[in-house]
Write a protein that holds these residues in place. Sequence first.
Motif, PDB file in Angstrom:
ATOM      1  N   VAL A 120      -7.015  41.212  59.137  1.00 48.23           N
ATOM      2  CA  VAL A 120      -5.846  40.899  58.321  1.00 48.23           C
ATOM      3  C   VAL A 120      -4.608  41.095  59.201  1.00 48.23           C
ATOM      4  N   PRO A 121      -3.518  40.333  58.930  1.00 48.24           N
ATOM      5  CA  PRO A 121      -2.367  40.401  59.841  1.00 48.24           C
ATOM      6  C   PRO A 121      -1.852  41.812  60.071  1.00 48.24           C
ATOM      7  N   ALA A 122      -1.953  42.658  59.045  1.00 44.39           N
ATOM      8  CA  ALA A 122      -1.439  44.023  59.190  1.00 44.39           C
ATOM      9  C   ALA A 122      -2.144  44.776  60.309  1.00 44.39           C
ATOM     10  N   LEU A 123      -3.392  44.408  60.617  1.00 41.35           N
ATOM     11  CA  LEU A 123      -4.150  45.141  61.632  1.00 41.35           C
ATOM     12  C   LEU A 123      -4.014  44.520  63.017  1.00 41.35           C
ATOM     13  N   LYS A 124      -3.319  43.371  63.099  1.00 43.43           N
ATOM     14  CA  LYS A 124      -3.224  42.714  64.400  1.00 43.43           C
ATOM     15  C   LYS A 124      -2.173  43.396  65.265  1.00 43.43           C
TER      16      LYS A 124
END
Lengths: 316, 515
Positions: A163-167
Amino acid sequence: MSATALAGASNAAVYASMLTLTLAMVAFAISFASGRRRSGLTQSQVPVVAAVGSTAVLTKPTLDAPTEDDAGRKSANIGMSFTWLGFVLLLVGVVLRGVWAGRVPWGNMYEFSISAAVGILGAFLIVSLRRDVRWLGLFIVIPTLLTLGLAVTVLYTEAAQLVPALKSYWLVIHVAAAIICAGAFTLAAATASLSLVQARAERRGKVGVVKVPSAEKLRTLTYRILAFAFPLWTFAVVAGAIWAENAWGRYWGWDPKETWAFITWVIFAAYLHARSTVGWRGDRASWVAIAGWAAFIINYFGVNIFVNSLHSYSGV
Amino acid sequence: MINEAPILPPMGTLGFLRFAWRQLTSMKTALILLFLLAVASVPGSIFPQRGNNPLRVNEWIAESPTFGPIFDTLGFFDVYSSPWFAAVYLLLFLSLIGCVVPRTQVHWRAMLAPPPPVPRNLLRLPQSLEFEVGAPANVVLERANTYFTSRRWRLVLTETSIAAEKGFLRETGNLLFHFSLILILVGVAVGGLFGWKGNVIVREGQGFANTLTQYDAWGGGRFTGAARLSPFSFTLDEFNVDFERGVAQRGSPSLFEADVTYRRSPGAVAETTRVEVNSPLAIDGAKVFLVGHGYAPHIVVRDANGVVSFDDSVVFLPQDGNFTSTGVVKIPDSDPQLGFQGIFVPTAPANNLRGPVSTFPGPDDPTVFLSAWRGDMGLDAGAPQSVYRLETAAMEQIGIAALRPGQTWALPDGSGSIELTGFERWASFQIAFDPGKEIALAGAILAMTGLMLSLFIRRRRVWLSVASISQGVTVVQLAGLARIESADLPGELQLIRAAVSDLPDIVSEKTATDV
């Protein structure tokens, strides 16, 4: 290798590792059961200074277990071999999972769990290189198997994009530190629990569980593990705060995950203080170490599953 | 509890204060305060907190009218700014200061003092050994001196002995760690007093200027005001979002980015950039973070004569992971007043069994479910109303309908129509300014440094004394004392023994692995 083949290989490696660890557990259990009760201290537990002519021999007090009978030693060694094999297989499973997903294998709770299992085994095996901790094997393999069992049954998800938050590269730094801490905290909880059992037996005038070192030695070992893990946990929390500042606009927001990370930190800080407080060094400090591990587990499973937190990601 | 004062001598105010201070700064109190801090933190993870989720707090209180207000009074919804939480951590810090300041003085004096002299009977110490070396006493002492000096031990030399001490950095690190915690607290306080933080929802194509009135929610410290906001502005040009469509983690976001044009001040050059979750836009010390997004259905309302009375996109707030969103449309100028409660689902369910609940976060089958109301929406009462809520107490429901883009619903009472023409996206931004975060970071780094020094450095003392028994043969007594359990003193004594016996191979081999 195709994605399906990678997925199959990763899962197969994890299952093979579980099988191997089950064998290790059986071997450790046999070794444990084959011990005979003896009383009194053995040679290796007392420091001895012997002066012979112009040379002196100083025997260093070690954390080694009392000498054991041959059958027990043999199955303990078999257990260690299986643990190494299980560790390697699991590591392969985690790496293949990462290759399959095309990223670090830390995107959901299944991946965190199998990585944490690698952390627990790794922490144990690293310690085992420096001293004889075969007696601890049973108490390491059991929580590892429980973690893996939960991972493959309840938490399993197919690999997907992050998910973008983890990128962020902070994922690698923050999660790697937390995974190593998972291993160390579990190890410390195992030695602390054993020290409580031994202390109880010693108070009753018995030797306690044969093969396991005395309560005081277990406490020292617990302290050494936590003295290593506490700065690392501090680092994990600080790295998380830096990441949070970059992602959410504040470095500390009392999100449930942050709150429990803080609680874990405070309990282990209390443990270190307890170790240097009169009346707290013994069993009480061991209880505090176990409480710290409990807070860590609550943070890991409880917050992700039951609480609405910024750290609750899809696919659990 | 009954006071059993008679058996104690009178204490007096000063005596009592001294007693209280001693108690507060004892290790046992610090330990108890640490446990209290851990316990006091727990409710904040169980109850919703105003700082994180004010809406959930209001819901919680509304749902339990008995306990809600009680818990609210007790501060369970603002745990980390409640007086009892503050009491625990302030006492802890007071205890910390009271403990660390005297220890600093003691440590300072200890660093200036020479190592204590050699005890009379070295072999009585728990870690000691005696051995003979085939070399004159002065050579043995010289070898020992070289060993200690090259490893930067502090030494006191006499004719027949050496007293050595090492590892002062342990206590230095310990003190540094505790002082750094104070620095972190200072950083948090500076951020709280001088910083500010606001949230704003911006629709695609719309803009935002950094003034107080433009924020949907804003919170600032005691020493921040509207005048201190830097005068930047930005426009949300485009918002891109995509979701996982595979079986694995279906519906989780896979892309989430906002293209914005911004100006540092009203007259400045326009610059463009992309704001993503892990890459905020930094302007003038403030940072603009992308924190959320949602849908804004475009709605057109006409009266009975076909005259347009409302034509705009309306921000709907997502209620679940699949973006089932709620919002309202208010037409206060019609007579009687007209209002709509709406549920927008980006992907309508295949059947109606589940009601208006979205089945996928992407706009595969956007539908708005509307409930129309007529009557008095209570705007004249004077109290400010939420734009996301319709006061239906004095209103009457006139019908419900579901609309897909392009569809129009003629209101059942013949008073007009409502059309869903399409939808836009909106993004929510958190804009924050925290002047204390660098201080807190410095504190954290220093604390970690101090912590590692205090846990990994070993403080220990070693004494060595020599006596010649015959020509070229010396008896050496060697003993050591370490305060902490992690010191591998026996190993170190062996190293020293090897060094003074001139067995350098062992020394170099062992020191390579000795940390």
